[in-house]
Each structure stands twice: as C-alpha cells, then as structure tokens.
Design a protein around this motif. Structure first.
Motif, PDB file in Angstrom:
ATOM      1  N   UNK A 117       0.827  -1.204   0.000  1.00  0.00           N
ATOM      2  CA  UNK A 117       0.000   0.000   0.000  1.00  0.00           C
ATOM      3  C   UNK A 117       0.864   1.258   0.000  1.00  0.00           C
ATOM      4  N   UNK A 118       1.986   1.227   0.723  1.00  0.00           N
ATOM      5  CA  UNK A 118       2.826   2.416   0.771  1.00  0.00           C
ATOM      6  C   UNK A 118       3.544   2.646  -0.549  1.00  0.00           C
ATOM      7  N   UNK A 119       3.949   1.562  -1.196  1.00  0.00           N
ATOM      8  CA  UNK A 119       4.543   1.692  -2.526  1.00  0.00           C
ATOM      9  C   UNK A 119       3.531   2.299  -3.490  1.00  0.00           C
ATOM     10  N   UNK A 120       2.270   1.870  -3.374  1.00  0.00           N
ATOM     11  CA  UNK A 120       1.225   2.441  -4.218  1.00  0.00           C
ATOM     12  C   UNK A 120       1.003   3.918  -3.921  1.00  0.00           C
ATOM     13  N   UNK A 121       1.086   4.292  -2.643  1.00  0.00           N
ATOM     14  CA  UNK A 121       0.962   5.714  -2.312  1.00  0.00           C
ATOM     15  C   UNK A 121       2.101   6.517  -2.929  1.00  0.00           C
ATOM     16  N   UNK A 122       3.304   5.945  -2.950  1.00  0.00           N
ATOM     17  CA  UNK A 122       4.445   6.633  -3.569  1.00  0.00           C
ATOM     18  C   UNK A 122       4.217   6.795  -5.062  1.00  0.00           C
ATOM     19  N   UNK A 123       3.704   5.750  -5.714  1.00  0.00           N
ATOM     20  CA  UNK A 123       3.392   5.857  -7.144  1.00  0.00           C
ATOM     21  C   UNK A 123       2.307   6.907  -7.386  1.00  0.00           C
ATOM     22  N   UNK A 124       1.300   6.920  -6.523  1.00  0.00           N
ATOM     23  CA  UNK A 124       0.237   7.912  -6.637  1.00  0.00           C
ATOM     24  C   UNK A 124       0.744   9.326  -6.413  1.00  0.00           C
ATOM     25  N   UNK A 125       1.657   9.493  -5.463  1.00  0.00           N
ATOM     26  CA  UNK A 125       2.222  10.821  -5.200  1.00  0.00           C
ATOM     27  C   UNK A 125       3.028  11.312  -6.399  1.00  0.00           C
ATOM     28  N   UNK A 126       3.746  10.387  -7.065  1.00  0.00           N
ATOM     29  CA  UNK A 126       4.485  10.783  -8.267  1.00  0.00           C
ATOM     30  C   UNK A 126       3.542  11.183  -9.399  1.00  0.00           C
ATOM     31  N   UNK A 127       2.444  10.441  -9.547  1.00  0.00           N
ATOM     32  CA  UNK A 127       1.468  10.783 -10.584  1.00  0.00           C
ATOM     33  C   UNK A 127       0.814  12.130 -10.281  1.00  0.00           C
ATOM     34  N   UNK A 128       0.523  12.391  -8.998  1.00  0.00           N
ATOM     35  CA  UNK A 128      -0.064  13.676  -8.607  1.00  0.00           C
ATOM     36  C   UNK A 128       0.897  14.820  -8.926  1.00  0.00           C
ATOM     37  N   UNK A 129       2.179  14.610  -8.665  1.00  0.00           N
ATOM     38  CA  UNK A 129       3.172  15.637  -8.983  1.00  0.00           C
ATOM     39  C   UNK A 129       3.229  15.882 -10.488  1.00  0.00           C
ATOM     40  N   UNK A 130       3.160  14.816 -11.278  1.00  0.00           N
ATOM     41  CA  UNK A 130       3.171  14.959 -12.732  1.00  0.00           C
ATOM     42  C   UNK A 130       1.935  15.717 -13.209  1.00  0.00           C
ATOM     43  N   UNK A 131       0.764  15.449 -12.603  1.00  0.00           N
ATOM     44  CA  UNK A 131      -0.453  16.162 -12.990  1.00  0.00           C
ATOM     45  C   UNK A 131      -0.348  17.648 -12.678  1.00  0.00           C
ATOM     46  N   UNK A 132       0.292  17.995 -11.562  1.00  0.00           N
ATOM     47  CA  UNK A 132       0.522  19.406 -11.231  1.00  0.00           C
ATOM     48  C   UNK A 132       1.410  20.046 -12.291  1.00  0.00           C
ATOM     49  N   UNK A 133       2.488  19.346 -12.681  1.00  0.00           N
ATOM     50  CA  UNK A 133       3.369  19.875 -13.720  1.00  0.00           C
ATOM     51  C   UNK A 133       2.618  20.043 -15.038  1.00  0.00           C
ATOM     52  N   UNK A 134       1.777  19.077 -15.371  1.00  0.00           N
ATOM     53  CA  UNK A 134       1.006  19.145 -16.611  1.00  0.00           C
ATOM     54  C   UNK A 134       0.057  20.337 -16.598  1.00  0.00           C
ATOM     55  N   UNK A 135      -0.630  20.545 -15.475  1.00  0.00           N
ATOM     56  CA  UNK A 135      -1.549  21.687 -15.387  1.00  0.00           C
ATOM     57  C   UNK A 135      -0.781  23.000 -15.479  1.00  0.00           C
ATOM     58  N   UNK A 136       0.406  23.043 -14.885  1.00  0.00           N
ATOM     59  CA  UNK A 136       1.225  24.246 -14.975  1.00  0.00           C
ATOM     60  C   UNK A 136       1.637  24.491 -16.424  1.00  0.00           C
ATOM     61  N   UNK A 137       2.039  23.436 -17.138  1.00  0.00           N
ATOM     62  CA  UNK A 137       2.416  23.586 -18.548  1.00  0.00           C
ATOM     63  C   UNK A 137       1.241  24.041 -19.410  1.00  0.00           C
ATOM     64  N   UNK A 138       0.042  23.620 -19.042  1.00  0.00           N
ATOM     65  CA  UNK A 138      -1.156  24.036 -19.770  1.00  0.00           C
ATOM     66  C   UNK A 138      -1.687  25.390 -19.291  1.00  0.00           C
ATOM     67  N   UNK A 139      -0.954  26.019 -18.369  1.00  0.00           N
ATOM     68  CA  UNK A 139      -1.298  27.311 -17.787  1.00  0.00           C
ATOM     69  C   UNK A 139      -2.655  27.286 -17.100  1.00  0.00           C
ATOM     70  N   UNK A 140      -2.897  26.225 -16.360  1.00  0.00           N
ATOM     71  CA  UNK A 140      -4.102  26.086 -15.543  1.00  0.00           C
ATOM     72  C   UNK A 140      -3.669  26.160 -14.088  1.00  0.00           C
ATOM     73  N   UNK A 141      -4.195  27.132 -13.380  1.00  0.00           N
ATOM     74  CA  UNK A 141      -3.820  27.308 -11.978  1.00  0.00           C
ATOM     75  C   UNK A 141      -4.462  26.223 -11.116  1.00  0.00           C
TER      76      UNK A 141
END
Length: 174
Positions: free
Chosen positions: A109-133
């Motif tokens: 479960x903790x490994x999955x949380x780490x994978x999820x946290x990385x995906x969440x970080x990538x989604x933040x970067x993607x929204x920033x690249x798309x200029x969505x606050x």
C-alpha cells in the motif's frame, strides 16, 4: 486483442480484463477466447460509457490508491492501482502487476501511495504547462490504516526499514 488494448485508453472499465487476457497471447486456450467474447459482449451492451468532461470544471484533483497484495494467484505478485479525478471525471488510471513479491500489505500500500504521489506531482506539472492554476493540494486517498500511520509518523521502526525510500517520497510530497 490489439484493438481491445487500444480501446482501453477511452474505456478504463475494461482495462484490467483486457490486460489480464493479453498475458496469455502466446498460448491461449478456449477459456481465454470465451473471456475475450465476454468483453466484446460487454462493450456491445455499454456503447455509451466513456470518459466525460464537464465544461464547467473547478479543476480540483483527487486521487485514490489501492493494491491487491498477493493479487496474482499464479505468482503471488501484487497488483497496484491508482486513479485520479478532475472533479468527477477520470483523467488518469493505472493498474499493474508488479515484478516483485511483497513482504507485507503495508509495504504494498505504501509503494502504491508513492506511485500515486508521483502521478499527482506529474499532474501538477502538466496543469502548470497548460497554464491552468491549481492552488489546492491534491488529496490522495488510501484505505490501509497501517500505511496512513507510517505516512503520518516520522519515526521509522525496524519493520519498516525496507520501505523507507517510499516513505520519504510520500512525506516530501505531503
């Protein structure tokens, strides 16, 4: 199977069944053929199901992580999964049988949380690249109490040393 794999990009409800069947492409049996026909019958009966995005979205992202410890009955390797929603619309989904056998459900479960946290970080970067606050933090849900305790407790114990790297990854994201 190739066409079904392509269809999983817009139909996440069939992704697990299709990926499970695709493991047996080298040596399929009649049971696998029947399984493929069941998927095709399901698709025929649910043509209108797909990913739907609302035009009036407030761009709030939430994520869910889960795993199936010893999920594969043949190899006892675990299956990890996470999904992220933008409001009520599914935008990211991953379910994968891992390459290792885990020692505990908390580790899985903790490994999955780490994978999820990385995906969440990538989604933040993607929204920033798309200029969505995106000013709000992404909420990541997990249903394992021991994993939640490990994430909130800064002290590492003898039994959790093997997942220390993942712990630091999630804590940095929090």
């Amino acid at each position: 199977m190739g066409k079904l794999l392509y269809l999983t990009h817009t139909r996440p409800d069939i992704s697990f069944s299709v990926s499970h069947l695709s493991q047996f492409l080298c040596n399929p049996t009649d049971k696998h053929f029947e399984g493929a026909k069941m998927i095709l019958r399901y698709i025929t009966g649910s043509i209108s199901i797909g990913i739907f995005m609302l035009a009036s979205s407030d761009f709030k992202i939430k994520g869910y992580t889960d795993s199936d410890w010893e999920g594969c009955p043949d190899s006892r390797k675990y299956v990890s999964a996470y999904c992220f929603y933008l409001d009520n619309s599914l935008i990211s989904l991953k379910r994968k049988k891992q390459q290792v056998v885990a020692r505990s459900s908390a580790e899985v479960e903790y490994t999955d949380m780490a994978l999820g946290a990385r995906e969440a970080q990538w989604l933040i970067y993607l929204m920033h690249d798309l200029q969505i606050a995106h000013t709000q933090p992404i909420i990541l849900y997990c249903d394992n109490q021991s994993t939640i305790h490990i994430a909130s407790n800064p002290v590492f114990h003898e039994r959790t040393k093997h997942i220390e790297v993942d712990c630091h990854t999630v804590k940095d994201q929090i």
